[in-house]
Scaffold this motif. Structure first.
Motif, PDB file in Angstrom:
ATOM      1  N   MET A   1       0.791  -1.222   0.000  1.00 46.31           N
ATOM      2  CA  MET A   1       0.000   0.000   0.000  1.00 46.31           C
ATOM      3  C   MET A   1       0.831   1.284   0.000  1.00 46.31           C
ATOM      4  SD  MET A   1      -3.026  -1.070  -0.246  1.00 46.31           S
ATOM      5  CE  MET A   1      -3.846   0.515  -0.042  1.00 46.31           C
ATOM      6  N   THR A   2       2.123   1.200   0.352  1.00 44.01           N
ATOM      7  CA  THR A   2       2.924   2.417   0.447  1.00 44.01           C
ATOM      8  C   THR A   2       2.990   3.220  -0.855  1.00 44.01           C
ATOM      9  OG1 THR A   2       4.235   1.772   2.368  1.00 44.01           O
ATOM     10  CG2 THR A   2       5.277   3.274   0.801  1.00 44.01           C
ATOM     11  N   PRO A   3       3.181   2.620  -2.034  1.00 42.49           N
ATOM     12  CA  PRO A   3       3.245   3.442  -3.248  1.00 42.49           C
ATOM     13  C   PRO A   3       1.999   4.301  -3.473  1.00 42.49           C
ATOM     14  CG  PRO A   3       4.107   1.248  -3.681  1.00 42.49           C
ATOM     15  CD  PRO A   3       3.487   1.187  -2.314  1.00 42.49           C
ATOM     16  N   LEU A   4       0.827   3.748  -3.228  1.00 37.11           N
ATOM     17  CA  LEU A   4      -0.406   4.519  -3.361  1.00 37.11           C
ATOM     18  C   LEU A   4      -0.546   5.528  -2.230  1.00 37.11           C
ATOM     19  CD1 LEU A   4      -3.173   5.110  -4.585  1.00 37.11           C
ATOM     20  CD2 LEU A   4      -4.092   3.187  -3.234  1.00 37.11           C
ATOM     21  N   TRP A   5      -0.272   5.088  -1.013  1.00 35.97           N
ATOM     22  CA  TRP A   5      -0.434   5.954   0.158  1.00 35.97           C
ATOM     23  C   TRP A   5       0.464   7.192   0.078  1.00 35.97           C
ATOM     24  CZ3 TRP A   5      -4.057   6.619   3.462  1.00 35.97           C
ATOM     25  CH2 TRP A   5      -3.813   7.243   4.690  1.00 35.97           C
ATOM     26  N   ARG A   6       1.683   7.013  -0.432  1.00 33.63           N
ATOM     27  CA  ARG A   6       2.592   8.151  -0.576  1.00 33.63           C
ATOM     28  C   ARG A   6       1.962   9.255  -1.427  1.00 33.63           C
ATOM     29  NH1 ARG A   6       8.046   6.499  -3.126  1.00 33.63           N
ATOM     30  NH2 ARG A   6       8.305   8.759  -2.947  1.00 33.63           N
TER      31      ARG A   6
END
Length: 223
Positions: free
Chosen positions: A167-172
């Motif tokens: 989820m980090t790429p989207l959350w960033r």
């Protein structure tokens, strides 16, 4: 969802940027009450001398700084938050407080000018964590300390960590460069700090992917 609130302001923007600046204290109230206020109080009780806080936000730490702090510099790049910060600082028992609009990667201060640097819920969203820690190391006096409270990556191999990585790429992009999965403890050691105190605990009432936290003190190692 406290990390979206905190870190949309420190990164490169985000869809909720203007909203969270104005509503930060309201949106964080539950998590502050459940654990963060207690953690802040405990972390800051021994801080003294010349102190720099990076990413001071709306001033959640101010009331917990003891009178042993002789000079406090509050660094906050966002004007709306800095305006709220000034109001809270006006209620502090400390009389020598100054403000900075510098980013975390460009800390204002001479080499070896602070006894303590404080970061609380900041390092997950800075653009360049390595540079930020280099700057903190630079402005600390020999034997000076970084006081930190950060949400971090879950244990490698765990289901939570797998979801953090996914989820980090989207959350960033949505949350101003906030990373679910930054290994901040390891980054501190690589940046020339020795961790003298550390606690690992879940940040209660926050969204599951930001619950793993570390807090403690990291001492500057002089080469």
């Amino acid at each position: 969802m406290p990390r979206l609130v905190k870190l949309s302001r420190l990164g490169s923007g985000g869809s909720m940027f203007f909203l969270v600046e104005r509503l930060y204290d309201i949106l964080m109230a539950s998590t502050e009450k459940s654990c963060l206020r207690e953690w802040r109080r405990d972390l800051l009780q021994e801080v003294h001398g010349d102190v720099l806080e990076i990413g001071a936000g709306t001033g959640a730490n101010i009331e917990f700084y003891p009178e042993s702090v002789t000079h406090l510099v509050l660094s906050e790049p966002e004007k709306i938050m800095r305006d709220q910060l000034r109001i809270k600082a006006g209620r502090s028992v400390l009389r020598d407080i100054t403000f900075s609009s510098a980013s975390a990667e460009k800390v204002e201060g001479d080499d070896g000018s602070f006894d303590f640097v404080v970061t609380t819920l900041v390092c997950c969203s800075v653009v360049d964590l390595e540079t930020v820690l280099e700057q903190i190391h630079r402005v600390l006096r020999p034997g000076g300390s970084l006081v930190f409270l950060e949400h971090v990556a879950a244990e490698r191999g765990s289901a939570r960590r797998r979801w953090q990585d996914r989820m980090t790429p989207l959350w960033r992009r949505l949350a101003g460069n906030c990373h679910f999965n930054r290994e901040i403890e390891n980054a501190l050691c690589l940046a020339g700090f020795k961790i003298s105190q550390i606690k690992r605990e879940s940040m209660r009432t926050s969204m599951p992917l930001v619950r793993p936290t570390i807090r403690g003190i990291a001492v500057k190692i002089c080469s």
